[in-house]
Design a protein around this motif. Sequence first.
Motif, PDB file in Angstrom:
ATOM      1  N   PHE A   1       4.867   4.750   6.086  1.00 17.94           N
ATOM      2  CA  PHE A   1       3.780   5.159   5.371  1.00 17.94           C
ATOM      3  C   PHE A   1       3.463   6.582   5.594  1.00 17.94           C
ATOM      4  CE2 PHE A   1      -0.838   6.440   5.315  1.00 17.94           C
ATOM      5  CZ  PHE A   1      -0.960   6.171   4.018  1.00 17.94           C
ATOM      6  N   PHE A   2       3.487   7.149   6.727  1.00 19.57           N
ATOM      7  CA  PHE A   2       3.527   8.603   6.692  1.00 19.57           C
ATOM      8  C   PHE A   2       4.576   9.459   6.116  1.00 19.57           C
ATOM      9  CE2 PHE A   2       0.896   7.512  10.675  1.00 19.57           C
ATOM     10  CZ  PHE A   2      -0.396   8.019  10.094  1.00 19.57           C
ATOM     11  N   GLN A   3       6.002   8.408   5.981  1.00 17.88           N
ATOM     12  CA  GLN A   3       6.976   9.209   5.330  1.00 17.88           C
ATOM     13  C   GLN A   3       6.713   9.065   3.624  1.00 17.88           C
ATOM     14  OE1 GLN A   3      11.038   7.893   6.760  1.00 17.88           O
ATOM     15  NE2 GLN A   3       9.914   7.088   8.314  1.00 17.88           N
ATOM     16  N   SER A   4       5.831   8.294   3.312  1.00 15.79           N
ATOM     17  CA  SER A   4       5.676   8.363   1.839  1.00 15.79           C
ATOM     18  C   SER A   4       4.876   9.324   1.187  1.00 15.79           C
ATOM     19  CB  SER A   4       4.921   6.760   1.409  1.00 15.79           C
ATOM     20  OG  SER A   4       3.422   6.923   2.154  1.00 15.79           O
ATOM     21  N   VAL A   5       4.090   9.947   2.141  1.00 17.78           N
ATOM     22  CA  VAL A   5       3.472  11.282   1.823  1.00 17.78           C
ATOM     23  C   VAL A   5       4.455  12.328   1.531  1.00 17.78           C
ATOM     24  CG1 VAL A   5       2.172  12.910   2.998  1.00 17.78           C
ATOM     25  CG2 VAL A   5       1.534  10.658   3.650  1.00 17.78           C
ATOM     26  N   PHE A   6       5.577  12.514   2.223  1.00 20.59           N
ATOM     27  CA  PHE A   6       6.440  13.472   1.873  1.00 20.59           C
ATOM     28  C   PHE A   6       7.147  12.960   0.494  1.00 20.59           C
ATOM     29  CE2 PHE A   6       7.351  12.683   6.561  1.00 20.59           C
ATOM     30  CZ  PHE A   6       6.487  13.756   6.826  1.00 20.59           C
ATOM     31  N   ARG A   7       7.335  11.927   0.117  1.00 19.73           N
ATOM     32  CA  ARG A   7       7.644  11.398  -0.858  1.00 19.73           C
ATOM     33  C   ARG A   7       6.666  11.646  -2.183  1.00 19.73           C
ATOM     34  NH1 ARG A   7       8.625   5.773  -0.029  1.00 19.73           N
ATOM     35  NH2 ARG A   7       9.386   6.482   1.778  1.00 19.73           N
ATOM     36  N   ALA A   8       5.484  11.550  -2.060  1.00 24.43           N
ATOM     37  CA  ALA A   8       4.591  11.895  -3.118  1.00 24.43           C
ATOM     38  C   ALA A   8       4.621  13.263  -3.356  1.00 24.43           C
ATOM     39  CB  ALA A   8       3.208  11.179  -2.479  1.00 24.43           C
ATOM     40  N   PHE A   9       4.909  14.000  -2.423  1.00 29.00           N
ATOM     41  CA  PHE A   9       4.850  15.640  -2.889  1.00 29.00           C
ATOM     42  C   PHE A   9       6.262  16.003  -3.112  1.00 29.00           C
ATOM     43  CE2 PHE A   9       0.782  14.991  -0.853  1.00 29.00           C
ATOM     44  CZ  PHE A   9      -0.017  16.059  -1.395  1.00 29.00           C
ATOM     45  N   GLU A  10       7.067  15.091  -3.147  1.00 28.04           N
ATOM     46  CA  GLU A  10       8.409  15.433  -3.679  1.00 28.04           C
ATOM     47  C   GLU A  10       9.060  16.359  -2.476  1.00 28.04           C
ATOM     48  OE1 GLU A  10       9.270  15.926  -7.842  1.00 28.04           O
ATOM     49  OE2 GLU A  10       7.251  15.867  -7.869  1.00 28.04           O
TER      50      GLU A  10
ATOM     51  N   LEU B   1       0.734  -1.206  -0.104  1.00 27.97           N
ATOM     52  CA  LEU B   1      -0.011  -0.023  -0.061  1.00 27.97           C
ATOM     53  C   LEU B   1       0.842   1.446  -0.037  1.00 27.97           C
ATOM     54  CD1 LEU B   1      -2.724  -1.145   2.426  1.00 27.97           C
ATOM     55  CD2 LEU B   1      -3.020  -0.653   0.134  1.00 27.97           C
ATOM     56  N   THR B   2       2.106   1.372   0.680  1.00 30.24           N
ATOM     57  CA  THR B   2       2.940   2.340   0.755  1.00 30.24           C
ATOM     58  C   THR B   2       3.371   2.786  -0.661  1.00 30.24           C
ATOM     59  OG1 THR B   2       3.387   2.034   2.953  1.00 30.24           O
ATOM     60  CG2 THR B   2       5.012   3.322   1.619  1.00 30.24           C
ATOM     61  N   SER B   3       3.676   1.843  -1.323  1.00 29.32           N
ATOM     62  CA  SER B   3       4.371   1.929  -2.889  1.00 29.32           C
ATOM     63  C   SER B   3       3.145   2.332  -3.696  1.00 29.32           C
ATOM     64  CB  SER B   3       4.935   0.720  -3.521  1.00 29.32           C
ATOM     65  OG  SER B   3       6.106   0.487  -2.572  1.00 29.32           O
ATOM     66  N   LEU B   4       2.082   1.940  -3.648  1.00 26.76           N
ATOM     67  CA  LEU B   4       0.842   2.281  -4.354  1.00 26.76           C
ATOM     68  C   LEU B   4       0.375   3.682  -3.976  1.00 26.76           C
ATOM     69  CD1 LEU B   4      -1.545   1.316  -6.360  1.00 26.76           C
ATOM     70  CD2 LEU B   4      -2.690   1.019  -4.349  1.00 26.76           C
ATOM     71  N   PHE B   5       0.397   4.046  -2.703  1.00 23.19           N
ATOM     72  CA  PHE B   5       0.152   5.441  -2.348  1.00 23.19           C
ATOM     73  C   PHE B   5       1.150   6.527  -2.967  1.00 23.19           C
ATOM     74  CE2 PHE B   5       0.975   8.882   0.392  1.00 23.19           C
ATOM     75  CZ  PHE B   5      -0.274   9.592   0.803  1.00 23.19           C
ATOM     76  N   THR B   6       2.311   5.926  -2.889  1.00 29.15           N
ATOM     77  CA  THR B   6       3.318   7.104  -3.468  1.00 29.15           C
ATOM     78  C   THR B   6       3.127   7.322  -4.882  1.00 29.15           C
ATOM     79  OG1 THR B   6       5.015   6.338  -1.887  1.00 29.15           O
ATOM     80  CG2 THR B   6       5.663   7.361  -3.773  1.00 29.15           C
ATOM     81  N   ARG B   7       2.902   6.263  -5.774  1.00 25.89           N
ATOM     82  CA  ARG B   7       2.644   6.349  -7.163  1.00 25.89           C
ATOM     83  C   ARG B   7       1.388   7.107  -7.400  1.00 25.89           C
ATOM     84  NH1 ARG B   7       0.939   1.181 -10.790  1.00 25.89           N
ATOM     85  NH2 ARG B   7      -0.719   1.934  -9.833  1.00 25.89           N
TER      86      ARG B   7
END
Length: 450
Positions: free
Chosen positions: A107-116, A38-44
């Motif tokens: 997972f919460f860190q993936s939010v930062f990744r998604a927003f670069e 789910l984390t990888s999917l969320f980021t994408r």
Amino acid sequence: MFFLVIWLARYLGATVYGKLMFTISIVNLFSIITDFGLTSLFTRQVARYKNEVRRYVANIISIKIFLSIIAFILLFVVLFIVKKDNQTITLLYLMSIWMILNSFSTFFQSVFRAFEKMKYEALIKVIYVTNIFILGVITISLNLNVIFLAWFYVLSVFVSALIAILFVKKYFCSITLKFNFKFWKELLKKSWPFALSAMFIMIYYYMDSVMLGFMGQDKEVGWYNAAYRPIMFLIMVSGLISTAFFPAISKLYKQSINRLENLIYKFSKTIFIISIPMAIGGVLVGHDLIILLFGAEYTKSILAFQILIWTASIIYISSIFGPTLQACDQQKKHLFGVGLGALMNIILNIILIPLFSLYGAAIATLSAEIAVVIYMHINLRKIISYKISKNLWRPILSSLAMAIFLLLVNNLYVIIQILLGSLIYFIILFLLRGINKKDIIFFKQVVLNK
């Protein structure tokens, strides 16, 4: 962290260190359930549709709570079937809490990744590593036992998760729970390929330690992981190199096959220059290196390290083919290859560990990697034509010259051996025209995404 792990291995001793690594290995395997891709999917998805972030966050948190409960129950069903001592059970309880908290922190860190906005993720990782290091030093300085160390792991990841939550709430979106089961079904349907890939990778890295531990070989787990720590560091470097080349490979696949073939040739040249001397030199300095890092108690780790260093070399070569298949829209073939290797690893571990203990686990890992690299090579040749064999002979000759030198100076301090051996290797390689200024400039251009 690398040096702290070495320090802890010396402090705890092979048996207790083996118990710790067994529990970390098994909870990492079960972490696949808590995340399920789910984390990888969320980021994408959020990287594409940022206005959907609240919906994704609220539902994925709810799913992860449910999945964490399932993982926790399954973990202790397995533990109930295979009896372990009280110290190991306590460690497993604590590391399970660490696993769940780490899953949410990631997972919460993936939010930062998604927003670069990777600066937030970097800050949290620095805080986590710093906390672990400080608390590890406290453990050793105060002569505390491994249970205290496990509590410190839990405390460190709790702080990291809390900071991540605060950053997400302040800068990106509110955090709530939602139970949109139709959306859950859609998410899980899309995330399972990510979960499957993660499972295969986890099997590669952790199944051997888990199987050794379940067979009651706690000290052997400690010896095996002592051999594996330097290897993991080297594998991480191969991932960084592969990541540097990946965007260029993906772009050229759509633009020009001829230019792509030329890039693969140069990519393979870089990999062979690093991987061949690493394997040959690692075998020769392995004895002194393990003793230097871990001490005399870990002499049983030496042969395992000498086998696993060849595994690291094969993984470097695989990094030419595997990511290139992914970049060329062949994800299913890549997934099948990784899955094939994971299955082979499990079967060989079942056969070889009872016969050869930790050395059987090392042989199983090496054999599986060889099978994967052959599979990847065959499938990539169906897509593009390339010749990498002429990149081999210069690194091989230079490595043999280095090997002769190392045999002559094997009474020197191991760090001096490594430095002088590396110098001899690159001098011979340069004289054989195996590397030149253009190669160095080219690699810098790839790293800088030019």
